[in-house]
Design a protein around this motif. Structure first.
Motif, PDB file in Angstrom:
ATOM      1  N   VAL A  53       4.791   7.962  16.527  1.00 45.50           N
ATOM      2  CA  VAL A  53       5.174   7.038  15.585  1.00 45.50           C
ATOM      3  C   VAL A  53       3.951   7.647  14.260  1.00 45.50           C
ATOM      4  O   VAL A  53       2.914   7.446  14.508  1.00 45.50           O
ATOM      5  N   GLY A  60       4.743   0.090  11.380  1.00 43.15           N
ATOM      6  CA  GLY A  60       4.354   1.129  12.349  1.00 43.15           C
ATOM      7  C   GLY A  60       3.639   0.755  13.691  1.00 43.15           C
ATOM      8  O   GLY A  60       3.785   1.217  14.699  1.00 43.15           O
ATOM      9  N   GLY A 102       4.989   0.912  17.474  1.00 40.32           N
ATOM     10  CA  GLY A 102       4.435   1.351  18.405  1.00 40.32           C
ATOM     11  C   GLY A 102       4.387   0.508  19.656  1.00 40.32           C
ATOM     12  O   GLY A 102       4.360   0.855  20.887  1.00 40.32           O
ATOM     13  N   ARG A 140       0.206   7.259  18.028  1.00 38.33           N
ATOM     14  CA  ARG A 140      -0.063   6.881  16.715  1.00 38.33           C
ATOM     15  C   ARG A 140      -0.559   8.125  15.705  1.00 38.33           C
ATOM     16  O   ARG A 140      -1.562   8.669  16.095  1.00 38.33           O
ATOM     17  N   ILE A 193       9.277   8.994  15.035  1.00 33.76           N
ATOM     18  CA  ILE A 193       9.590   8.002  14.049  1.00 33.76           C
ATOM     19  C   ILE A 193       8.788   8.274  12.998  1.00 33.76           C
ATOM     20  O   ILE A 193       7.302   8.301  13.078  1.00 33.76           O
TER      21      ILE A 193
END
Length: 561
Positions: free
Chosen positions: A123, A145, A149, A161, A337
RNA sequence: GCGCCUGUAGCUCAGUAGGAUAGAGCACCGGCCUUCUAAGCCGGCGGUCGCAGGUUCGACUCCUGCCAGGCGCGCCA
């Protein structure tokens, strides 16, 4: 709770396929949905209506045949055909009782699923260039975000992340010359102040620290201010480190943390940019025109071809973008993502096209984008204009200080990303009691208080006794609450699959509402130990789901308020 | 001009891969604290789901066209 029923229905249908209806007509979409109206039972299926046409049969007849073929199940108390051919399932009380036990046994794990099968997901979010403090828009990005996650982790993905930023380039150059100007005692707008310079007060603070020879530690290394206002390289390095550290402090205050910091410059120094271009040329998707090198992104769904290498020999930003996303794939992210402001949505088609042109096995939709619309900030009844260069904008830090971390996070994820968000600071601050996040937290605090009261009265909750008297939970509020609790795993799955954290926020409000209603209608700490223990079981399960849901949002679950 | 997103109650927004009578909060009106926290609960008011067609047994949801708003359309990042 839904899944076993869904499985039962699907296997029954497979059994009937070919005989009652053509095999190809069996839908791959979900066969069951939660009933809105309690009169329609707990779950409803419209599969008979869907199959009516391909089967050439009356949907009610189909429904009856399906029900007749349905194996006995402890989950189901009653099945009805309603209206044009809906099949309504009424679950047994014991199905809900079993779910309560499941919640308490699973604890923090309740609601998790194995959608991701342990695969790796990256992510990427925030990804702000280190040229100034984080503002509200970054806050929305960070909240979305981070929640995403958490959601993907709950859905069985191994999440990394990642924060991507540029530490060279035009914007960073502007930063460096702005700090340099301040270091030379210039004020914004004065003679000699750079045209494109950043004007915020924080620039002066960076310059002061640089001249004072202060040191900055960030991302595992330390940079010292060289004091020399003529050394632009030293200024740039110091300023980048300084602003990165400021951002990190803001993000920590927001309880947002990253595993990887990825520098755009590393794609150049590491040769990935060059390699990407060579690969695209080798694949035959490029051409030269007007002294520039172009990629035929139109072959992959873009609306116009893109320049990769300008006539002056430098690359456009689009090339490192492609190289960066390629690196995500190469580093093993099977799902990637990118959380991005929708003002950058133009880059999606390009990146997708670039990755497809590489033809290296990356699936067509890679990466996924979670786009969010702009956040407008209201203060004193007026919109606060965001102008980074003028230094006049609402920082994430200000919001956290004024509104609180929990409320800020909740507000920023409670809405779908693709609708614009108005953040009214005055409202959030002066009328914070009306903030939905408190409503949810209050439910949790009330439960904690119930258990405190229980102890003060010299009583204790006997969970085993409660478990054996769950049949006493016969009030309609109790049923409603059990239904809501059992929905949680479905919500987690849907939210993770569709990248929609707001569903969790929405759900928690409804769950809190069910609890508050129950709380007001009935007393939990009653004389009758069997009833008391059973009710406390329901209350404890509610506490658990509230905790799990709030944890997905990164919002705290206070013991008292 | 083209592309993406949005348009649902006075305001802010939900509506979970087309399903049954469209839901919350705020605001407004009216009730509920000697009993586990009233940061709460209950009731009322409030809708042509932007408009018009189409597909379907069934459309807020899918398709087309319009209208309105936001964002983006550079050999800028």
């Amino acid at each position: 709770m839904k899944q076993p029923l869904e499985d039962l229905l699907r296997s029954t249908l497979k059994h009937l396929a070919g005989e009652l209806f053509p095999k190809t007509a069996l839908p791959s979409t979900p066969l069951l949905e939660r009933s809105r109206d309690p009169a329609h039972g707990d779950f409803a299926s419209h599969v008979a209506l869907t199959l009516a046409r391909p089967a050439g049969k009356n949907p009610r007849v189909l429904a009856a045949a399906l029900i007749a073929a349905l194996p006995k199940s402890e989950l189901i108390a009653k099945v009805e055909i309603a209206g044009p051919g809906f099949i309504n399932f009424f679950l047994s009380a014991s199905a809900y009782h079993a779910e309560l036990q499941r919640i308490l046994q699973a604890g923090a794990a309740y609601g998790r699923n194995q959608l991701g099968e342990g695969r790796s997901a990256g992510v990427e979010f925030v990804s702000a260039n280190p040229t100034g403090p984080l503002h509200v828009g970054h806050g929305r990005n960070a909240a979305l975000g981070d929640c995403l996650g958490r959601l993907l982790q709950a859905a069985g993905w191994k999440v990394t992340r990642e924060f991507y930023y540029n530490d060279t380039g035009v914007q960073i150059h502007n930063l460096a010359i702005s700090v340099q100007a301040r270091a030379r005692g210039l004020a914004p707008g004065s003679k000699g102040w750079p045209e494109e310079g950043y004007r915020g007060d924080y620039i002066a603070e960076v310059a002061r620290a640089y001249l004072a020879g202060e040191s900055v530690s960030v991302e595992g290394h330390t940079v010292h201010g060289a004091k020399n206002p003529d050394d632009l390289d030293a200024i740039r390095t110091f300023a980048v480190a300084w602003l990165r550290r400021e951002q990190d402090l803001d993000l920590q205050a927001f309880d947002v943390h990253f595993d990887v910091y990825f520098l755009e410059s590393s794609l150049y120094t590491g040769g990935q940019v060059e390699a990407t271009v060579c690969e695209l040329v080798a694949r035959g998707h490029t051409y030269e025109q007007d002294g520039a090198l172009w990629l035929r992104t139109t072959e992959f769904g873009d609306d116009k071809d893109r320049v990769m290498r300008k006539s002056d020999g430098s690359y456009t930003y689009f090339v490192p973008d492609v190289a960066y996303h390629l690196s995500k794939w190469q580093r093993g992210y099977r799902k990637a993502i990118t959380v991005l402001g929708s003002d950058h949505h133009g880059s999606l088609a390009r990146v997708h096209a670039g990755l497809q042109a590489l033809a290296c096995g990356i699936p067509a939709g890679y990466p996924d984008y979670l786009l969010y619309q702009m956040v407008t900030v209201m203060r004193g009844g007026q919109e606060v204009k965001i102008s980074k260069r003028a230094g006049d904008y609402v920082t994430l830090r200000e919001l956290i200080d004024e509104v609180g971390r929990d409320a800020t996070r909740y507000f920023l994820v409670a809405r779908k990303g693709d609708s614009q968000l108005t953040f009214d600071i005055d409202l959030a601050r002066s009328r914070s009691n009306e903030n939905p996040v408190y409503y949810i937290q209050y439910a949790h605090a009330r439960i904690a208080s119930v258990f405190r009261q229980l102890a003060e009265k010299g009583l204790r909750w006997d969970a085993r006794n409660g478990a054996s008297h769950l049949a006493r939970l016969s009030e309609k509020h109790e049923h409603a609450l059990m239904v809501s609790l059992s929905r949680f795993p479905e919500l987690v799955e849907t939210a993770a699959r569709n990248l929609e954290p707001h569903l969790i926020a929405q759900y928690l409000r409804e769950l809190a509402n069910d609890f508050h209603t129950y709380y007001d209608a009935h007393t939990f700490i009653v004389e009758d130990a069997a009833l008391r223990d059973a009710r406390l079981m329901l209350v404890a399960a509610t506490r658990q789901v509230l905790q799990n849901g709030l944890a997905l949002l990164g919002v705290s679950a206070p013991e008292s308020m």
